[in-house]
Design a protein around this motif. Structure first.
Motif, PDB file in Angstrom:
ATOM      1  N   ASN A   1       0.785  -1.245   0.080  1.00  0.00           N
ATOM      2  CA  ASN A   1       0.001  -0.049  -0.135  1.00  0.00           C
ATOM      3  C   ASN A   1       0.842   1.376   0.040  1.00  0.00           C
ATOM      4  O   ASN A   1       0.576   2.130  -0.559  1.00  0.00           O
ATOM      5  CB  ASN A   1      -0.792  -0.085   1.049  1.00  0.00           C
TER       6      ASN A   1
ATOM      7  N   LYS B   1       1.434   2.359  -3.394  1.00  0.00           N
ATOM      8  CA  LYS B   1       0.130   2.102  -4.131  1.00  0.00           C
ATOM      9  C   LYS B   1       0.355   1.113  -5.151  1.00  0.00           C
ATOM     10  O   LYS B   1      -0.317   1.193  -6.605  1.00  0.00           O
ATOM     11  CB  LYS B   1       0.109   3.569  -4.989  1.00  0.00           C
ATOM     12  N   LYS B   2       0.478  -0.165  -4.722  1.00  0.00           N
ATOM     13  CA  LYS B   2       0.752  -1.347  -5.845  1.00  0.00           C
ATOM     14  C   LYS B   2      -0.338  -2.424  -5.121  1.00  0.00           C
ATOM     15  O   LYS B   2       0.140  -3.626  -5.320  1.00  0.00           O
ATOM     16  CB  LYS B   2       2.137  -1.653  -5.706  1.00  0.00           C
TER      17      LYS B   2
ATOM     18  N   LYS C   1      -6.372  -5.450  -6.765  1.00  0.00           N
ATOM     19  CA  LYS C   1      -7.536  -5.526  -6.425  1.00  0.00           C
ATOM     20  C   LYS C   1      -8.340  -7.031  -5.988  1.00  0.00           C
ATOM     21  O   LYS C   1      -9.139  -6.879  -4.867  1.00  0.00           O
ATOM     22  CB  LYS C   1      -8.644  -5.403  -7.782  1.00  0.00           C
TER      23      LYS C   1
ATOM     24  N   THR D   1      -6.260   2.872   2.519  1.00  0.00           N
ATOM     25  CA  THR D   1      -6.317   2.881   1.258  1.00  0.00           C
ATOM     26  C   THR D   1      -7.384   3.744   0.486  1.00  0.00           C
ATOM     27  O   THR D   1      -7.172   4.082  -0.484  1.00  0.00           O
ATOM     28  CB  THR D   1      -6.966   1.442   0.949  1.00  0.00           C
TER      29      THR D   1
ATOM     30  N   ILE E   1      -5.128   6.559  -0.046  1.00  0.00           N
ATOM     31  CA  ILE E   1      -3.842   6.328  -0.925  1.00  0.00           C
ATOM     32  C   ILE E   1      -4.247   5.850  -2.257  1.00  0.00           C
ATOM     33  O   ILE E   1      -3.793   6.316  -3.146  1.00  0.00           O
ATOM     34  CB  ILE E   1      -3.120   4.998  -0.158  1.00  0.00           C
ATOM     35  N   ASP E   2      -5.307   5.253  -2.320  1.00  0.00           N
ATOM     36  CA  ASP E   2      -5.810   4.533  -3.806  1.00  0.00           C
ATOM     37  C   ASP E   2      -7.322   4.559  -3.628  1.00  0.00           C
ATOM     38  O   ASP E   2      -8.037   3.635  -3.548  1.00  0.00           O
ATOM     39  CB  ASP E   2      -5.082   3.376  -4.097  1.00  0.00           C
TER      40      ASP E   2
ATOM     41  N   GLU F   1      -9.383   5.109  -5.932  1.00  0.00           N
ATOM     42  CA  GLU F   1     -10.064   4.447  -7.158  1.00  0.00           C
ATOM     43  C   GLU F   1     -10.278   2.977  -6.805  1.00  0.00           C
ATOM     44  O   GLU F   1     -10.960   2.407  -7.358  1.00  0.00           O
ATOM     45  CB  GLU F   1      -9.167   4.606  -8.506  1.00  0.00           C
ATOM     46  N   LEU F   2      -9.185   2.385  -6.462  1.00  0.00           N
ATOM     47  CA  LEU F   2      -9.187   0.907  -5.969  1.00  0.00           C
ATOM     48  C   LEU F   2     -10.360   0.474  -5.228  1.00  0.00           C
ATOM     49  O   LEU F   2     -10.968  -0.418  -5.400  1.00  0.00           O
ATOM     50  CB  LEU F   2      -7.600   0.299  -5.505  1.00  0.00           C
TER      51      LEU F   2
ATOM     52  N   ASP G   1      -9.892  15.013  -4.757  1.00  0.00           N
ATOM     53  CA  ASP G   1      -9.003  13.794  -5.323  1.00  0.00           C
ATOM     54  C   ASP G   1      -9.865  12.554  -4.590  1.00  0.00           C
ATOM     55  O   ASP G   1      -9.934  11.460  -5.256  1.00  0.00           O
ATOM     56  CB  ASP G   1      -7.632  13.754  -4.761  1.00  0.00           C
ATOM     57  N   THR G   2     -10.377  12.648  -3.422  1.00  0.00           N
ATOM     58  CA  THR G   2     -10.973  11.723  -2.730  1.00  0.00           C
ATOM     59  C   THR G   2     -12.581  11.560  -2.911  1.00  0.00           C
ATOM     60  O   THR G   2     -13.168  10.645  -3.171  1.00  0.00           O
ATOM     61  CB  THR G   2     -10.544  11.419  -1.294  1.00  0.00           C
TER      62      THR G   2
ATOM     63  N   SER H   1     -14.238   9.885  -5.955  1.00  0.00           N
ATOM     64  CA  SER H   1     -14.329   8.632  -6.104  1.00  0.00           C
ATOM     65  C   SER H   1     -15.501   8.118  -5.349  1.00  0.00           C
ATOM     66  O   SER H   1     -16.097   6.935  -5.345  1.00  0.00           O
ATOM     67  CB  SER H   1     -12.978   7.956  -5.882  1.00  0.00           C
TER      68      SER H   1
END
Length: 1417
Positions: free
Chosen positions: A374, A377-378, A381, A409, A412-413, A415-416, A454-455, A458
């Protein structure tokens, strides 16, 4: 983040993945004791090889018995050199440790340099001042110790060289590393662990010690999300191994470490080795990588990673856990994570996370590895789906840690998480009230996600704030509802409405969520909780119920006056009232009152409704532009009158909400004025309107002349006589001829044992003291009374004698002793003495009987009781009429006893407040009732108090300094409009105020004379530079914390059984302010405005704001934390400058008001919009600012005297409350669309045309399935290995298919079914189809039965262990969310290590074929 390419450290910085508090060593009690015993005495042959550094003998202390030192034991010189060398190393270690402590002290001192003063007085600046003094002392001590150690090292080195030279030994101390340590010791090294430098000296380290340090580092608490919840309780504390060190004296240099790592890697290749051997080698490998991270780049990892795969396939959970940990320590970037994922590590992690709680150690290490992914950012799913599945399982021990990972998360990500529909999971958890603290954290996190574009982009379409209302809607479906759930729901809704993002979410789509919430006012049970919510968010009353859920307690009820003190808070309240006004809240409440008016069972609800309506309308008329007769619009017609109980709920409001003032009239205390007037009228009536007949009747009714027993006297009448008729000299003279006065004198004589023998617990104890004080006050007020006291030779002489004897230690038979002071009314005599000091006649009596000599004797500290007497005397004496009293109090201020000094300083502060209040008061009744009025305006007394308190600023006791500083601060605030006379007395103490960082300095800066004297000592320029460089940013943190925690900060700190602080005792001038800002004080004077202009400070602030506005219009505004902090700091600075009459002109010249409005309307960051909202409130504190805002479409709140109060509201409420991602327009009319029925007939009441409700059952079922199984996109091929394309296309003509069942359109590539016959293809397709049918709960049972039969039928060909089937099922689980029980079923059938072996074997065969083809070509 752990940077493995940096210089070696024994303890590296812990990364996010290491925040789980677990034991890091890998192993368990299953490791045999015999194995440990066998290896304990085993020699380490590496020590005798060439891998040992040749420099070891130069700078390492080895034991004399070791081979390295055996040759030096032949002579005394060698032994002396060896001893000296050890001393040098010891001195050097001590020197490093002292330098580290010195740096820590300097760092601590640096943190105390920034002082931001709160709006209310606090002692934080004095606490920091004390810390600065202590750290300065420590730093001086450390400097002396450093010089001493350096001198000892130098002398030891010289002695070492001389002995070596005289003995002819060719061994130079300068050839070793000791000399270089001091030079190489830099600040960068200082930030690391001191153990690193210490071990650099000895070059010896025990792997066991280092490993234990790593365990300690990994056992740090979770820091990414601050919670008070004990998350670690869900994690096992079972150690992973019983680690056996490589050797206590092993030299671990780089060459040796490489050799040992290679040996460990070679040993790990043999997966058939015993488990304890694999565990030991894995921990050796990890420890060496940690000690020498630079070696990681020299390892041949491509040939080693297949061994990791083999270890992950091991059946022992400890070996698998060790493999995950090795992978985590090898990660040095995103590229290596991609390599790990190509080795099917995602599948291994999913398998481990899906196991039972008994595999706790393995799952912990897998989750730590996930958190490491995390950071880069890897996170795949498939792993996120596994984490979500663990959260959904209520019995999972890793549930809360997985929840924390999901929340991290989201930032951090996002979209995921959005692709995995993680917000749906968080919504479901908001219903879990078993742990209200966790639910509160989830809600706060969701609201924080909405604060940035940015968040927010989503999640805003996936989250519905109405989910918080579900518990109220459940009342329609359940006959009984848990009260705790309703209370928790009310708490969460109130928490959301107090948050800027919360009330924005409740306002979307023309306030639809909030109107849905208000619709529950029609349900009586819900209405009561809704009124609690509204009372809380409007700061009228905090939630008055206590939530019984674990880990949570709601705040207790407090009076509303506390919440009405800070104008920015009132500004938010005004905004909420505006929102409620647009929702027609008044209409809904009046309808409720009208509906249940005749229902006696609803009387408590109606009382609460009337109370809230009264307070709501009161606030509305004060804070927003509302017609005071707006309620007439909602009154029912006809004979009904919903406000017939007006007097009732007004009385309720008065009783429940005393001391709340109307804005603009805060200084008017009606209760005090009425009380003073009634006392004056009563006193006048008793003195002037009592005739002789009534006077004699009162004397008779007192029973003093008739009865000897004083307990039967009527003390109330006696008090009335003393207050009224006896103030008349004629009546006093007449009564003195009787035994009335004599009996009172006898009663109060100490040796008569009457008053002095009364118990403190007596019913009339306080009355006896009150009458006694009034008796002496009446006597010294007239000449006839003075004659009586002068003729009396008992009371004061007896007191003088008894006190003197007690201080001499003669307490036998003495009234004044410790036991009597604590149990009897003896302490009342000190109050009588204090009454005598309030008049010159009383001072004459005390001088006559030398009582002041007794008080002076109390300072001699001849006994403990002397101090006790002094502590009782000081609070009672009055300094207005006697130089003796002033001398006594002055002496108490400088006595050696700290308790006496603190008490005397408090008394001085109280007297300063009394004098100041009288000077500033225009109320004749207040002045007339004050005992100090006759000389309160004497400038000498005023100056005396100020000088004494100023001198206390130099006291060595910080508590004394705090008391004096607070009293002076309050005085300066109250008299802020004074000029030179105010600050002249402070000139001599300015340096001391700067030294202790007193907030008085900011108040002095607000007037011209104070600015001049502060500028003379260069304080203003130094403070200005510190604010520009750092303090303005620190202010942002402090003011935001102040506003977010205002509810808890404003409440008086009192215990359950203590009486709360009354409103009239709390200084309103001190309470109502934000934390003090430098530019807010600087801009109040012409000199300050000139400095701001000449130094171009406002231009600097404006440039930052203008740049952001330009970027915002261009669509590239930064959302980085540092940029946002910088912008907020400049906005607050400009806001405080514009909040003054002199500064608003500067702000208007640069069009800053328009810029703030632009930010409030258009910024993508909610906190910036909120800051702009508050800053505009600051600008509205001046009339010119109100005019500017009115022209720009904002309304400002005014007092009843048309003075601005600092509250500004937007007229375009919809624009201010809208998100750019979800804009909406305000609609004036709203119909809730509720269908009502006649309660008697049950017929539909048609209010106009009622549209028929069209029900589409198929669509409703589809929506339900869509909520349970998110199927919105085709599967993509994320990895290089083959997968099947899956689409969500419903089969129209198949009767066995359902609208939202996963259906597959296979387009297999050539490699998908290589070496697979057609029959096997059909079986795989059939199994995959059944797996897809598990997503539909209607046909899921049939699918489970089909898969179970297939497993039994085709067990001989191991169908469910086929790698192709594994890949297809894994892809389905990757993209779609199944219920936990279904996911567990699939994991047991398909996603297991047996299938993984086949899959890895297939991958390796493909690689071989590719290599063969490439070589052939």
């Amino acid at each position: 983040m752990n940077n493995l390419d940096s210089s070696p450290r024994l303890e590296v910085n812990r990364s996010r993945s290491d925040t789980i508090n677990t034991q890091e060593s890998i192993g368990t009690s299953s490791v045999s004791i015999h194995s440990n015993a066998k290896n304990k005495n085993k020699k380490n042959l590496i020590l005798s090889t060439s891998f040992v550094s040749s420099k070891r003998s130069e700078y390492n202390t080895a034991l004399p018995s070791s081979p390295l030192n055996s040759k030096y034991n032949k002579s005394t010189a060698n032994k002396t050199l060896f001893t000296l060398k050890n001393e040098i190393i010891q001195f050097q270690n001590e020197l490093i440790e002292v330098k580290r402590k010195k740096r820590d002290a300097e760092r601590l001192k640096k943190t105390t340099s920034s002082n931001i003063y709160s709006g209310t007085y606090s002692t934080n600046h004095l606490e920091k001042h004390s810390i600065r003094i202590k750290t300065n002392t420590q730093i001086r001590e450390f400097d002396n110790l450093i010089k001493k150690l350096e001198k000892q090292i130098t002398e030891a080195k010289l002695k070492y060289e001389n002995i070596a030279k005289m003995s002819g030994i060719a061994f130079s101390l300068h050839n070793n590393s000791i000399d270089n340590l001091t030079a190489s010791y830099s600040e960068e090294d200082a930030d690391g662990d001191i153990s690193y430098l210490s071990n650099k000296l000895t070059s010896e380290i025990s792997l066991g010690d280092a490993f234990n340090r790593q365990i300690s580092a990994d056992n740090s608490s979770i820091h990414s999300i601050q919670t008070n919840y004990d998350i670690e309780k869900h994690i096992s504390n079972t150690p992973l191994l019983n680690y056996q060190p490589l050797g206590e004296n092993t030299t671990i240099n780089k060459e040796t470490a490489i050799w040992l790592i290679s040996d460990s890697m070679q040993g790990l290749r043999n997966i058939h080795s015993p488990v304890e051997d694999l565990i030991k080698r894995a921990n050796d490998f990890i420890l060496l990588i940690e000690m020498h991270p630079e070696i990681r780049n020299e390892l041949a990892l491509p040939t080693f990673m297949p061994s990791i795969q083999a270890l992950l396939l091991h059946e022992d959970k400890l070996v698998v856990a060790a493999s995950f940990k090795i992978c985590r320590y090898l990660i040095n970037g995103a590229e290596f994570i991609d390599e790990l994922l190509s080795l099917r590590l995602a599948e291994f992690i999913v398998i481990s996370l899906g196991k039972e709680n008994s595999y706790q150690i393995e799952r912990e290490q897998a989750l730590k590895l996930v958190r490491k992914f995390n950071e880069y950012k890897k996170l795949p799913k498939s792993i996120m789906q596994a984490i979500i599945s663990s959260i959904e399982k209520t019995d999972d021990n890793m549930r809360y840690i997985c929840l924390e990972t999901l929340l991290e998360t989201c930032f951090i990500d996002p979209e995921l998480v959005n692709n995995c529909r993680g917000m749906r999971v968080l919504e479901d958890l908001l219903h879990d009230f078993n742990s209200i603290k966790i639910v509160s954290i989830i809600l706060d996190t969701i609201l924080q996600l909405m604060s940035h574009h940015d968040t927010r982009k989503s999640f805003i379409n996936d989250f519905d704030i109405s989910v918080l209302n579900i518990k109220f809607s459940d009342l329609n479906n359940k006959p009984t509802t848990n009260i705790d759930n309703l209370q928790n729901s009310a708490y969460l809704i109130s928490r959301a409405l107090k948050n800027p993002d919360g009330y924005r979410l409740y306002s979307v789509n023309n306030f639809e969520p909030l109107k849905q919430l208000m619709s529950f006012l029609q349900v009586p049970v819900c209405a009561s909780y809704l009124f609690d919510i509204f009372l809380d968010v409007l700061r009228i009353k905090s939630l008055n119920f206590k939530v019984k859920a674990k880990y949570f307690n709601t705040p207790r009820t407090t009076s509303h006056y506390v919440y009405k003190e800070c104008m920015p808070i009132n500004q938010q309240v005004a905004l909420l009232i505006t929102i409620f006004h647009h929702c027609d809240l008044v209409k809904k409440i009046t309808n409720l009152i009208d509906e249940f008016e005749n229902d006696e069972s609803k009387s408590p609800l109606l009382n609460k409704a009337r109370y809230f309506l009264y307070e709501y309308l009161n606030l509305s008329m004060n804070l927003i532009e509302v017609d005071p007769f707006i309620i007439n619009k909602y009154l029912p017609t006809g004979d009904k009158n919903s406000l017939g109980e007006t007097f009732l709920f007004e009385k309720i409001s008065y009783n429940l909400n005393k001391k709340r003032n109307t804005i603009g009239l805060e200084e008017i205390d009606y209760n005090r004025n009425v009380k003073n007037l009634s006392l004056a009228l009563r006193s006048n009536a008793l003195i002037n309107k009592v005739d002789d007949l009534k006077f004699r009747r009162m004397v008779f009714d007192s029973k003093v002349l008739q009865i000897k027993d004083f307990s039967l006297w009527n003390w109330n009448i006696i008090q009335e006589l003393l207050v009224g008729p006896l103030m008349n000299p004629k009546q006093l003279e007449e009564l003195s001829k009787t035994k009335f006065i004599r009996k009172l004198l006898v009663f109060y004589r100490p040796l008569r044992q009457r008053f002095s023998n009364v118990s403190k617990k007596s019913r009339l104890a306080n009355k006896y003291i009150q009458v006694g004080c009034q008796f002496f006050k009446t006597m010294i007020a007239t000449s006839e009374g003075m004659k009586i006291l002068i003729d009396d030779t008992k009371i004061i002489p007896q007191l003088t004698s008894l006190l003197f004897r007690a201080m001499e230690g003669k307490t036998d038979g003495n009234l004044f002793k410790e036991s009597s002071l604590s149990t009897k009314l003896v302490f009342g005599y000190f109050k009588f003495i204090g009454t005598l000091t309030t008049n010159s006649n009383g001072i004459y009596l005390l001088n006559k009987w030398n009582f002041f000599t007794i008080i002076y004797k109390m300072f001699q500290n001849s006994s403990k009781i002397s101090t006790k007497f002094l502590m009782l005397t000081l609070p009672e004496i009055d300094i207005m009429y006697s130089s003796h009293c002033r001398a006594i109090l002055g002496k108490a201020l400088v006595t050696s006893d700290e308790h006496v000094r603190k008490l005397a300083t408090k008394i001085m502060g109280t007297k300063l407040r009394q004098v100041t209040d009288i000077l500033l008061s225009n109320n004749d009744a207040t002045e007339a009732s004050s005992p100090m009025h006759t000389k309160s305006e004497d400038p000498l007394i005023h100056k005396y108090i100020l000088e004494k308190l100023t001198r206390q600023l130099y006291d060595l006791n910080p508590e004394v300094v705090a008391i004096a500083d607070e009293a002076l601060y309050e005085y300066v605030v109250k008299t802020e409009n004074s000029s030179q006379e105010l600050a002249s007395w402070l000139r001599t103490s300015l340096n001391q105020m700067v030294f202790i960082s007193s907030p008085i300095l900011f108040e002095l800066m607000s007037n011209s004379y104070g600015f001049q004297i502060l500028n003379e000592i260069n304080y203003i320029e130094e403070e200005r530079l510190s604010w520009i460089s750092q303090k303005d940013k620190d202010y942002v943190y402090i003011v935001e914390e102040f506003l977010s925690n205002y509810e808890s900060l404003a409440k008086p700190d009192y215990k359950e059984n203590e009486i709360s602080i009354p409103a009239d005792k709390v200084d309103s001038n001190i309470k109502k302010r934000l934390p003090l800002h430098f530019y807010g004080s600087l801009a109040k004077t012409d000199d300050g405005i000139n400095m701001i202009t000449s130094c171009r400070d406002l231009v600097i602030f404006m440039d930052v704001i203008k740049k952001y506005i330009a970027d915002l219009k261009a669509g590239k505004a930064s959302e980085k934390g540092d940029d946002i902090l910088e912008l907020k700091a400049k906005m607050w600075s400009c806001g405080f400058i514009g909040s003054t009459p002199l500064g608003i002109g500067l702000a208007d010249n640069y069009s800053l008001t328009e810029d703030f409005i632009t930010i409030a309307y258009d910024s993508t960051v909610t906190s910036l919009r909120t800051t702009a909202f508050y800053v505009l409130g600051l600008l509205s504190k001046t009339k010119e600012g109100c005019e500017i805002l009115d022209e720009l479409g904002w309304t400002c709140c005014l007092t009843v005297f048309s003075e601005p109060v600092g509250i500004a509201l937007p007229k375009a409420v919809d624009k201010f409350l809208s998100y750019k991602e979800m804009e909406w327009k305000l609609k004036q009319e709203y119909s809730d669309g509720m269908i009502t029925f006649d309660s008697d007939s049950g017929n539909l009441i048609e209010n106009g045309k009622v549209e028929e409700i069209a029900l589409n059952l198929d669509k409703m079922l589809a929506d339900i399935d869509n909520m349970e199984n998110v199927i919105t996109e085709p599967i993509k091929n994320y990895y290089n290995y083959n997968s099947t394309s899956i689409e969500t296309t419903p089969e129209k003509d198949n009767k066995k298919s359902y609208s939202n069942c996963i259906t597959l359109n296979f387009s297999p590539t050539k490699n998908d079914f290589t070496n697979v016959d057609d029959e096997l293809k059909k079986l795989i397709n059939e199994a995959v189809t059944s797996v897809c049918e598990l997503s539909n709960h209607i046909i899921a049972n049939k699918a489970i039965k089909n898969l179970t039969e297939m497993k039994q039928k085709y067990a001989n060909i191991k169908l469910f262990e086929n790698e192709v089937l594994f890949s297809k099922v894994f892809d389905i689980m990757n993209h779609y969310r199944f219920k936990p029980n279904v996911r567990k079923f699939l994991m047991g059938l398909f996603i297991n290590k047996k299938s993984m072996r086949n899959l890895i074997r297939s991958d390796r065969q493909k690689i071989r074929r590719l290599r063969t083809n490439s070589l052939t070509n």
